[in-house]
Design a protein around this motif. Structure first.
Motif, PDB file in Angstrom:
ATOM      1  N   PHE A 190      76.361  70.359 -30.554  1.00  0.00           N
ATOM      2  CA  PHE A 190      76.212  69.392 -29.861  1.00  0.00           C
ATOM      3  C   PHE A 190      76.731  69.068 -28.672  1.00  0.00           C
ATOM      4  O   PHE A 190      76.924  69.564 -27.278  1.00  0.00           O
ATOM      5  N   GLN A 191      77.983  69.207 -28.836  1.00  0.00           N
ATOM      6  CA  GLN A 191      78.881  68.839 -28.426  1.00  0.00           C
ATOM      7  C   GLN A 191      79.776  69.670 -27.630  1.00  0.00           C
ATOM      8  O   GLN A 191      80.056  69.705 -26.306  1.00  0.00           O
ATOM      9  N   GLU A 192      79.294  70.959 -28.070  1.00  0.00           N
ATOM     10  CA  GLU A 192      79.879  71.748 -27.654  1.00  0.00           C
ATOM     11  C   GLU A 192      78.929  72.350 -26.413  1.00  0.00           C
ATOM     12  O   GLU A 192      79.402  72.355 -25.539  1.00  0.00           O
ATOM     13  N   CYS A 193      77.579  72.285 -26.244  1.00  0.00           N
ATOM     14  CA  CYS A 193      76.803  72.251 -25.422  1.00  0.00           C
ATOM     15  C   CYS A 193      77.165  71.634 -24.428  1.00  0.00           C
ATOM     16  O   CYS A 193      76.515  71.618 -23.362  1.00  0.00           O
ATOM     17  N   ALA A 194      76.968  70.193 -24.145  1.00  0.00           N
ATOM     18  CA  ALA A 194      77.481  69.258 -23.640  1.00  0.00           C
ATOM     19  C   ALA A 194      79.083  69.389 -23.337  1.00  0.00           C
ATOM     20  O   ALA A 194      78.873  68.516 -21.901  1.00  0.00           O
ATOM     21  N   ARG A 195      79.832  69.757 -22.879  1.00  0.00           N
ATOM     22  CA  ARG A 195      80.882  70.627 -22.786  1.00  0.00           C
ATOM     23  C   ARG A 195      80.195  71.259 -21.924  1.00  0.00           C
ATOM     24  O   ARG A 195      81.209  71.402 -20.102  1.00  0.00           O
ATOM     25  N   ILE A 196      79.811  72.262 -22.141  1.00  0.00           N
ATOM     26  CA  ILE A 196      79.503  73.420 -21.557  1.00  0.00           C
ATOM     27  C   ILE A 196      78.716  72.982 -19.746  1.00  0.00           C
ATOM     28  O   ILE A 196      78.825  73.050 -19.027  1.00  0.00           O
ATOM     29  N   ASP A 197      77.927  71.703 -20.373  1.00  0.00           N
ATOM     30  CA  ASP A 197      76.575  71.370 -18.970  1.00  0.00           C
ATOM     31  C   ASP A 197      76.349  70.067 -19.766  1.00  0.00           C
ATOM     32  O   ASP A 197      75.513  70.800 -21.121  1.00  0.00           O
ATOM     33  N   GLY A 198      75.985  69.306 -19.892  1.00  0.00           N
ATOM     34  CA  GLY A 198      75.066  67.938 -19.896  1.00  0.00           C
ATOM     35  C   GLY A 198      74.194  68.103 -19.988  1.00  0.00           C
ATOM     36  O   GLY A 198      74.048  67.751 -20.878  1.00  0.00           O
ATOM     37  N   SER A 199      73.579  68.194 -18.916  1.00  0.00           N
ATOM     38  CA  SER A 199      71.678  68.527 -19.324  1.00  0.00           C
ATOM     39  C   SER A 199      71.573  69.387 -20.487  1.00  0.00           C
ATOM     40  O   SER A 199      70.428  69.074 -21.380  1.00  0.00           O
ATOM     41  N   PHE A 200      71.895  71.230 -20.235  1.00  0.00           N
ATOM     42  CA  PHE A 200      71.599  71.850 -21.389  1.00  0.00           C
ATOM     43  C   PHE A 200      72.459  71.168 -22.864  1.00  0.00           C
ATOM     44  O   PHE A 200      71.158  71.418 -23.830  1.00  0.00           O
ATOM     45  N   GLY A 201      73.340  70.566 -23.430  1.00  0.00           N
ATOM     46  CA  GLY A 201      73.769  69.830 -24.213  1.00  0.00           C
ATOM     47  C   GLY A 201      73.124  68.772 -24.587  1.00  0.00           C
ATOM     48  O   GLY A 201      72.060  69.014 -25.637  1.00  0.00           O
ATOM     49  N   TRP A 202      72.055  68.065 -23.699  1.00  0.00           N
ATOM     50  CA  TRP A 202      71.336  66.952 -23.933  1.00  0.00           C
ATOM     51  C   TRP A 202      69.745  67.444 -24.653  1.00  0.00           C
ATOM     52  O   TRP A 202      69.527  66.925 -25.159  1.00  0.00           O
ATOM     53  N   LEU A 203      69.635  68.365 -24.159  1.00  0.00           N
ATOM     54  CA  LEU A 203      68.642  69.029 -23.887  1.00  0.00           C
ATOM     55  C   LEU A 203      68.337  70.211 -25.019  1.00  0.00           C
ATOM     56  O   LEU A 203      67.187  69.659 -26.347  1.00  0.00           O
ATOM     57  N   VAL A 204      69.080  70.754 -25.441  1.00  0.00           N
ATOM     58  CA  VAL A 204      69.281  71.399 -27.382  1.00  0.00           C
ATOM     59  C   VAL A 204      69.636  70.240 -28.009  1.00  0.00           C
ATOM     60  O   VAL A 204      69.153  70.178 -29.510  1.00  0.00           O
ATOM     61  N   THR A 205      70.180  68.918 -28.534  1.00  0.00           N
ATOM     62  CA  THR A 205      70.428  67.607 -28.974  1.00  0.00           C
ATOM     63  C   THR A 205      69.035  67.328 -29.421  1.00  0.00           C
ATOM     64  O   THR A 205      68.683  67.177 -30.400  1.00  0.00           O
ATOM     65  N   ILE A 206      67.847  67.040 -27.586  1.00  0.00           N
ATOM     66  CA  ILE A 206      66.669  66.209 -28.102  1.00  0.00           C
ATOM     67  C   ILE A 206      65.933  67.069 -28.875  1.00  0.00           C
ATOM     68  O   ILE A 206      64.876  67.037 -29.752  1.00  0.00           O
ATOM     69  N   GLY A 207      65.793  68.757 -28.416  1.00  0.00           N
ATOM     70  CA  GLY A 207      65.061  69.540 -28.902  1.00  0.00           C
ATOM     71  C   GLY A 207      65.121  70.058 -30.848  1.00  0.00           C
ATOM     72  O   GLY A 207      63.899  69.995 -31.261  1.00  0.00           O
ATOM     73  N   ALA A 208      66.222  69.961 -30.940  1.00  0.00           N
ATOM     74  CA  ALA A 208      66.263  70.237 -32.266  1.00  0.00           C
ATOM     75  C   ALA A 208      66.771  68.940 -33.090  1.00  0.00           C
ATOM     76  O   ALA A 208      65.855  69.185 -34.671  1.00  0.00           O
ATOM     77  N   GLY A 209      66.611  67.452 -32.458  1.00  0.00           N
ATOM     78  CA  GLY A 209      66.027  67.356 -33.126  1.00  0.00           C
ATOM     79  C   GLY A 209      64.682  66.316 -33.587  1.00  0.00           C
ATOM     80  O   GLY A 209      64.202  65.745 -34.327  1.00  0.00           O
ATOM     81  N   GLY A 210      64.110  66.849 -32.575  1.00  0.00           N
ATOM     82  CA  GLY A 210      62.280  67.770 -33.548  1.00  0.00           C
ATOM     83  C   GLY A 210      62.301  68.249 -34.798  1.00  0.00           C
ATOM     84  O   GLY A 210      61.525  67.728 -35.402  1.00  0.00           O
ATOM     85  N   GLY A 211      63.456  68.433 -35.346  1.00  0.00           N
ATOM     86  CA  GLY A 211      63.028  69.420 -36.597  1.00  0.00           C
ATOM     87  C   GLY A 211      63.546  68.093 -37.690  1.00  0.00           C
ATOM     88  O   GLY A 211      62.287  69.235 -38.701  1.00  0.00           O
ATOM     89  N   TYR A 212      63.498  66.930 -36.982  1.00  0.00           N
ATOM     90  CA  TYR A 212      63.821  66.369 -38.280  1.00  0.00           C
ATOM     91  C   TYR A 212      62.440  65.854 -38.743  1.00  0.00           C
ATOM     92  O   TYR A 212      62.151  64.734 -39.853  1.00  0.00           O
ATOM     93  N   PHE A 213      61.110  65.796 -37.794  1.00  0.00           N
ATOM     94  CA  PHE A 213      60.036  65.218 -38.238  1.00  0.00           C
ATOM     95  C   PHE A 213      59.137  66.545 -39.245  1.00  0.00           C
ATOM     96  O   PHE A 213      58.261  66.167 -39.755  1.00  0.00           O
ATOM     97  N   VAL A 214      59.881  67.533 -39.677  1.00  0.00           N
ATOM     98  CA  VAL A 214      59.457  68.606 -40.418  1.00  0.00           C
ATOM     99  C   VAL A 214      58.722  67.881 -41.599  1.00  0.00           C
ATOM    100  O   VAL A 214      57.957  68.353 -42.069  1.00  0.00           O
ATOM    101  N   PRO A 215      59.203  67.194 -42.650  1.00  0.00           N
ATOM    102  CA  PRO A 215      59.319  66.784 -43.397  1.00  0.00           C
ATOM    103  C   PRO A 215      57.954  65.945 -43.780  1.00  0.00           C
ATOM    104  O   PRO A 215      57.220  65.631 -44.997  1.00  0.00           O
ATOM    105  N   PHE A 216      57.753  65.651 -43.083  1.00  0.00           N
ATOM    106  CA  PHE A 216      56.255  64.162 -42.523  1.00  0.00           C
ATOM    107  C   PHE A 216      54.962  65.334 -42.495  1.00  0.00           C
ATOM    108  O   PHE A 216      54.051  64.444 -42.616  1.00  0.00           O
TER     109      PHE A 216
END
Length: 347
Positions: A60-86
């Motif tokens: 996430f840090q590397e993606c945000a270093r490349i571009d702010g919006s790119f890094g934010w969206l990768v982080t938010i999008g990946a975070g949705g995986g936390y819902f898998v076990p529910f």
């Protein structure tokens, strides 16, 4: 899972266009799909790419270093995986098991759900749904409507909903001065029918109970994710500031920048020492102690303060040219300020 210099250059070449258009370009999105960056926390059997949390935060840090919006969206999008076990295995496969699968949504309880046979009738408006323009699934919280009087004293019951894109309407109201390409618009549901099986509770584990990542408590999970973005944004700002100052031969401010970089490097090292320790503790004990949870939270907020401090300390020294919105350094500064306004990064 790194980026080549060519890939970094290609994404940055599109940063201005993405900011002007308010969303990711197809090429930038394709990088995310190809590298499975939205699936870093999705179990492998759901076509995910399950990644240890400390490694993911560095991504996430590397993606945000490349571009702010790119890094934010990768982080938010990946975070949705936390819902898998529910979710049940079947629902999880429907939600996650495709290359472009990604969740957008909101944790705010700004909707209502009325119980009907087989599910709920849902109405509401939820703000700040990053990735709303390409999400394949939406999640949201709603208050269950009751027949009893509002002053009955009972705590409201919350229903967490899983909705298809055709069940929500996107209102393009993301008008902030930074992270403009995140498409963090509001979503609106009007009398949408959500079946019982398309709801879940954070207190009921339905699948993948043995995955270590899903045992990491949600608050520190979210805080570490956002802290990683903040540090990456600060890295981008410092990098852009150095290039900007070198082009102008401003040695006195360059000296100040080098001092800031050194201080910030120490703070990043401190953050990752605690994060790595927490992951080690989780692996050994199966849970985090309350002391470790508090320590992680403090370290995340400290890292965010150090990140935004890079901008606050250096930007006033850069002169009027840095105020031009079409410059890389200005965009990096605006993205940094915007991200660090998130409630989880403020004490």
């Amino acid at each position: 899972m790194g980026f080549t210099q060519q890939e970094i250059s290609r994404i940055r070449e599109q940063s201005y266009r993405m900011e002007q258009e308010g969303g990711m370009t197809p090429e930038a999105l394709q990088y995310i799909y190809d590298k499975k960056l939205f699936h870093l926390f999705v179990a492998d059997d759901l076509e995910g790419k399950m990644t240890p949390l400390p490694e993911a935060i560095r991504i996430f840090q590397e993606c945000a270093r490349i571009d702010g919006s790119f890094g934010w969206l990768v982080t938010i999008g990946a975070g949705g995986g936390y819902f898998v076990p529910f979710m049940t295995d079947e629902i999880g496969r429907n939600v996650y098991a495709k290359p472009d699968a990604v969740i957008a949504g909101s944790g705010a309880t700004t909707g209502t759900a009325r119980k009907v046979e087989g599910g709920y009738i849902v109405n509401g408006r939820w703000k700040y749904c990053s990735g709303s323009l390409y999400a394949t699934t939406f999640t949201a919280n709603a208050v269950l409507e009751r027949e009893q009087a509002a002053d009955s004293g009972e705590a409201p019951e919350i229903v967490t909903l899983i909705m298809r894109p055709d069940q929500v309407r996107i209102e393009k109201d993301w008008n902030t001065f930074g992270l403009k390409a995140t498409g963090s618009h509001s979503m609106i549901a009007e009398d949408a029918f959500v079946p019982d099986e398309m709801t879940f509770s954070f207190t009921e584990v339905r699948s993948h109970e043995d995955e270590l990542l899903y045992k990491y408590p949600f608050l520190p999970f979210a805080q570490t994710s956002f802290a990683g973005v903040a540090m990456g944004l600060a890295d981008h700002f410092l990098e852009a500031a150095e290039s900007y100052l070198q082009a102008r031969g401003n040695d006195s401010v360059l000296s100040e920048l080098e001092e800031q970089k050194e201080e910030f490097a120490h703070q990043k090292d401190a953050f990752y020492r605690v994060l790595d320790k927490s992951w080690e503790e989780l692996g050994q004990k199966g849970k985090l102690t309350p002391e470790m949870e508090q320590r992680i939270s403090i370290e995340c907020i400290t890292a965010a303060k150090a990140s935004v401090g890079c901008g606050l300390r250096l930007f006033p020294l850069l002169g009027l040219a840095a105020c031009m919105e079409d410059t890389e350094i200005n965009r990096a500064w605006r993205d940094l300020q915007t991200a660090c306004q998130h409630a989880l990064l403020r004490a």
